[in-house]
Design an enzyme around this catalytic site. Structure first.
Site, short mmCIF file in Angstrom:
data_model
loop_
_atom_site.label_atom_id
_atom_site.label_comp_id
_atom_site.label_asym_id
_atom_site.label_seq_id
_atom_site.Cartn_x
_atom_site.Cartn_y
_atom_site.Cartn_z
N LYS A 79 -24.90 0.26 -4.46
CA LYS A 79 -23.93 -0.20 -5.47
C LYS A 79 -22.52 -0.06 -4.90
O LYS A 79 -22.18 0.98 -4.31
CB LYS A 79 -24.09 0.66 -6.72
CG LYS A 79 -23.19 0.27 -7.89
CD LYS A 79 -23.47 1.16 -9.10
CE LYS A 79 -22.63 0.79 -10.30
NZ LYS A 79 -22.91 1.66 -11.47
N SER A 154 -24.29 -0.66 -15.78
CA SER A 154 -23.41 -1.35 -14.87
C SER A 154 -24.02 -1.63 -13.50
O SER A 154 -23.53 -2.49 -12.77
CB SER A 154 -22.13 -0.52 -14.67
OG SER A 154 -22.43 0.71 -14.06
N SER A 178 -26.30 3.56 -16.83
CA SER A 178 -26.18 2.44 -15.88
C SER A 178 -27.26 2.33 -14.83
O SER A 178 -27.30 1.34 -14.10
CB SER A 178 -24.83 2.51 -15.18
OG SER A 178 -23.87 1.94 -16.01
N1 GLN Z 1 -22.73 1.10 -20.30
C1 GLN Z 1 -22.07 2.37 -20.25
C2 GLN Z 1 -20.58 2.17 -20.17
O1 GLN Z 1 -20.14 1.08 -20.17
C3 GLN Z 1 -22.59 3.17 -19.10
C4 GLN Z 1 -21.93 2.88 -17.82
C5 GLN Z 1 -22.45 3.72 -16.70
O2 GLN Z 1 -23.44 4.43 -16.84
N2 GLN Z 1 -21.75 3.63 -15.59
O3 GLN Z 1 -19.84 3.14 -20.14
#
Ligand code: GLN
Length: 479
Positions: A79, A154, A178
């Protein structure tokens, strides 16, 4: 997606290479070709073709000479929030334009030291903020199962790289779901470790007391192997744990001694899609038939998780992202005539809408006058959420929940409504608030052929149990 690879986990891959049946160079070439063919998915931001092919040759030699590391020849996607020396890192943001890290993140260095092959960097939501991968400055990633749908976020690019067979394993990060949520949307395995299990050195910080790094894989063995390599104390990250790291990949039997599994009733509310609910019931029946005990438990503070998560993570993000000021990293606005303007314009032009929304919200909850009302209060509730899990793990070995309330939604479906987007994380944020490990496993598909994910949560540092049990479920549950 059915894989055309001649192996189904790293153990098999290694023995094929050892016996001369598989050429690592061909294998890397195969992935690179497929990445080109599947370009439309937009899951890779960059690939390291020459270097990966060269490493394939030298590692092949090492394997044959019996001198190779544990991850020898495993093709890994990373990532793009993790730094790799000499490779541009974007965090899927315009603001890092042209930024090339001077060092490699510890988790990635450990994989390289064990002879893994890093094939490229994957797309994600900008600075890992999002649940659909639509917040990337480089465009959305498409779900390979249905290209009109999101892959989740994400770490959407990493989930897709595994789901579409464009690498062996991908590394993602999980601050609020994420890894687990995109794993569920794409039908792959995603593991979020205990907070502090894996060094965050070299990870661009979103919310430092929540951020974790973990693998996406198509099988439990690979996830376990990567986990044991990337875990463990690192003197470059003072928060990284000194706890012993078990050899997670050893003894992954297909059987499992009886466990007590808790189902939190708060997670089975009206937000939960009925097909996912039914899938979970099928799994409960299967587990009971196999000698496990399944009991109802309570996590009474669950309803506050999303609110607390968004107060605390935005507060931390507003501080962490202050460093992107146009002076030190990447992008600098062309249209500034004073120093203050340079800061303001660089940040206004460099960050996307969601990142700005969170910086503003986080700055607000930390401002004097509101600090106690929001930030301090949220910290207190975080402790109560942790207490809920501590009480649960005093009674049960694992907690089982759906990973997400729905299957993958359509591109654009929630992008105009941030609150609705935030709610897609209702089942995952609890683990990050409590610092505990969690895994999402594919649980077959719904009537629209979209993947469904099941989440297992364990007490802190109990990844071994989680992985062993996951292996039993994946090997035996007939989807
Ligand atoms: N969807 C969550 C957010 O937008 C989690 C993001 C993540 O785990 N990086 O904060």
């Amino acid at each position: 997606m059915t894989s055309l690879l001649p192996y189904s986990n790293h153990q098999q891959k290694l023995s094929l290479v050892k016996s001369g049946t598989l050429s690592l160079k061909d294998n890397v070439r195969y992935f690179l070709d497929r990445i080109t063919k599947e370009r439309e998915l937009n899951c890779y931001l960059s690939t390291f073709d020459e270097e990966a092919l060269e490493r394939a040759s030298s590692i092949q030699k090492k394997i044959i000479e019996g001198k190779a590391g544990k991850a020898a020849g495993m093709v890994i996607a990373v990532k793009d929030v993790l730094s790799i020396q000499g490779k541009e890192m974007t965090a899927s943001s315009k603001i890092l334009k042209g930024f090339v890290p001077l060092y490699t993140a510890t988790a990635i260095q450990r994989l390289i030291d064990e002879d893994a092959i890093i094939i490229g960097k994957t797309n994600c939501d900008e600075f890992a903020m999002g649940s659909s991968n639509e917040n990337s400055a480089f465009g959305p990633v498409l779900n390979p199962i249905d290209k009109t749908r999101v892959p989740g976020g994400s770490s959407g690019g990493s989930a897709v790289a595994v789901a579409a067979g464009l690498c062996d394993v991908a590394i993602g990060t999980d601050t609020g779901g994420s890894i687990r949520q995109p794993a569920a949307f794409c039908g792959v395995i995603g593991l979020k470790p205990t907070y502090s299990r894996v060094s965050r050195y070299g990870l661009s910080a979103f919310a430092s007391s929540f951020d974790t790094i973990g693998p996406f894989a198509s099988n439990v063995y690979d996830a376990a192997l990567v986990m044991e390599i990337i875990s463990g104390h690192d003197s470059s990250d003072a928060t990284s744990s000194t706890a012993d790291v078990p050899e997670f990949s050893a003894n992954l039997s297909t059987q499992h001694s009886p466990l007590k599994i808790g189902i939190p009733k708060e997670y089975f509310n009206e937000a939960l899609n009925s097909e996912i609910r039914n899938k979970v019931s099928e799994l409960v029946t299967f587990l009971k038939r196999n000698g496990h005990t399944v009991v109802d438990i309570e996590l009474p503070m669950t309803e506050y998780a999303i609110s607390v998560y968004y107060v605390l993570t935005t507060a931390e993000a507003s501080s962490n992202l202050a460093r992107y000021d146009g002076a030190r990293y990447g992008f600098r606005s062309e249209s500034a005539s004073s120093l203050t303007d340079m800061y303001i314009n660089s940040r206004s032009e460099g960050f996307g809408d969601e990142v700005k929304r969170r910086i503003v919200l986080g700055t607000y909850v930390l401002s004097s006058g509101y600090y106690d009302a929001y930030y301090t209060k949220a910290q207190k509730i975080r402790r109560l959420i942790k207490n809920d899990f501590e009480n649960a793990f005093a009674k049960v070995d694992l907690v089982m929940t759906p990973t997400t309330p729905t299957t993958a939604f359509r591109l654009g479906e929630k992008s105009s409504n941030p609150l609705e987007m935030y709610l897609s994380d209702i089942y995952t944020t609890g683990a990050n608030l409590a610092g505990i490990p969690g895994i999402s496993l594919p649980l077959g598909t719904d009537s629209a052929d979209l993947p469904v994910g099941i989440q297992f949560l364990a007490d802190q540092f109990c990844e071994e149990n989680l992985l062993k049990f996951s292996n039993f479920v994946v090997q035996n549950f007939n989807q």
